[in-house]
Design an enzyme around this catalytic site. Structure first.
Site, PDB file in Angstrom:
ATOM      1  CD  GLU A 166      70.373  35.895  48.236  1.00 10.55           C
ATOM      2  OE1 GLU A 166      69.477  35.229  48.790  1.00 10.55           O
ATOM      3  OE2 GLU A 166      70.176  36.537  47.192  1.00 10.55           O
ATOM      4  CD  GLU A 181      71.784  38.446  41.922  1.00 11.61           C
ATOM      5  OE1 GLU A 181      70.615  38.720  42.257  1.00 11.61           O
ATOM      6  OE2 GLU A 181      72.400  37.452  42.363  1.00 11.61           O
TER       7      GLU A 181
END
Length: 369
Positions: A155, A260
């Site tokens: 991220e 995810e």
């Protein structure tokens, strides 16, 4: 004669039962890509035995949901805590699974000391490099040959394609990413190395990630895959938008990992986000299905899952792994995000540890493709 017929009927019934129980996600996808799940601490330490049994039966890959994040592995400088991570890796090894380490460098769930000197000021670039190298080298070396792939950086890029202004970026600039990959590669030359992110289908983010991949490769630094977190809702992204991202990442010369995955059936206040620092006030209209999904909503949710798995199967040559972010609805982080206390139904197994009907539909889809 009657006894023989009864016996044959019993054998036939037994055979059908065995055939049904043999229809697993792991088997259906064995020649396509790894099918995985994130493991929570109760599953890792054995207190949630029912979910652990599902993992053993259904999945070929595992990733730790939390226990390999830096705040847990190195809560104090130089003092590592590996008990939970060791149990997780042992579980994967015993069950012949493709083990993923998550995550080495991330601005969130990071111990406070990581960026600070003894006076509480930001450390120098040299100190931060050394801390990064020590953390990555210690962790990756411990599981060398056991953990097969690492989310090296998590991220780091925003939806508009700019870099997140994390402390890593403020102190080291863009260079913290190639440094992290370099340190990981040196610690285990055979482990696969990934960049992982959410909202990973936004066009400007896709371009920025691909540019980052190209820069790494131009410097002789290995990156094997891009992780598309796939925290998606009922409406966005569209399948077409997601397909474009998969194809573009693949064209950059890396494998795509769906890392995810879950599909929330609930309305989102802002569309699609997975930034754990975001919260919104609880609103009743954001928690509409406390007693279960209405049939028409469940049907749309199932179709959404099948559309995504259809896309993954279409591009199975580009995809290394598809990992669900959790096993059962009761453990999902989506129950508390972005609104605390919600009741969500985003995963393939329900709150009673039972397989949802969509599982067999996904298996049949895989068997046809």
């Amino acid at each position: 004669m009657k006894r023989i017929l009864i016996g044959l009927a019993a054998i036939t019934a037994s055979g059908l039962s065995a055939q049904k129980s043999d229809s697993t996600l792991k088997k259906a996808f064995q020649d396509k890509f790894y099918i995985g799940t994130a493991m929570s601490l109760p599953q890792i330490d054995g207190t949630d035995q029912r979910a652990a049994a599902i993992i053993k039966k259904q999945f070929s890959s595992v990733v730790a949901e939390n226990c390999m994040k830096s705040m847990f592995l190195q809560p104090q400088e130089g003092k590592f805590f590996f008990d939970d991570a060791d149990k997780f890796v042992d579980f994967g090894l015993k069950n012949n699974m493709f083990i993923i380490g998550h995550t080495l460098i991330w601005h969130s769930q990071l111990p406070k000391w990581f960026f600070l000197d003894k006076n509480g000021k930001d450390v120098s670039p040299e100190v931060l490099k050394q801390r990064m190298k020590n953390h990555i080298t210690t962790v990756v070396s411990r599981y060398k040959g056991k953990v097969k792939g690492w989310d090296v950086v998590n991220e780091a890029i925003l939806e508009d394609g700019t870099y997140r202004k994390s402390k890593f970026y403020e102190i080291l600039g863009e260079d913290f990413i190639p440094l992290a990959f370099q340190y990981a590669q040196e610690a285990d030359p055979n482990a696969e190395l990934y960049y992982n992110d959410y909202n990973e289908w936004y066009p400007e983010k896709v371009k920025a990630v691909i540019t980052m991949v190209e820069k790494l490769k131009s410097r002789g630094i290995r990156i094997d895959g891009v992780g598309m977190q796939s925290h998606v809702g009922m409406d966005n992204p569209s399948i077409d938008e997601y397909e474009k991202a998969i194809v573009n990442y693949s064209n950059a010369g890396v494998k795509v990992n769906i890392t995810e995955l879950e599909i929330s059936a609930l309305p989102s206040p802002w569309g699609s986000s997975a930034n754990v620092s975001d919260t919104v006030a609880y609103q009743k209209e954001m928690n509409p299905y406390t007693k279960g999904l209405p049939k028409e909503v469940e049907a749309k949710w199932e179709k959404r899952y099948l559309d995504f798995f259809g896309l993954f199967l279409k591009h199975k040559d580009k995809i290394r792994r598809v990992t669900l972010w959790g096993v059962t609805d009761k453990q999902s982080w989506k129950n508390d995000f972005p609104v605390k206390g919600r009741t969500d139904y985003p995963l393939l197994f329900d709150r009673k540890d039972q397989e949802k009907p969509v599982v067999q539909k996904i298996i049949k889809l895989a068997e046809k493709n």
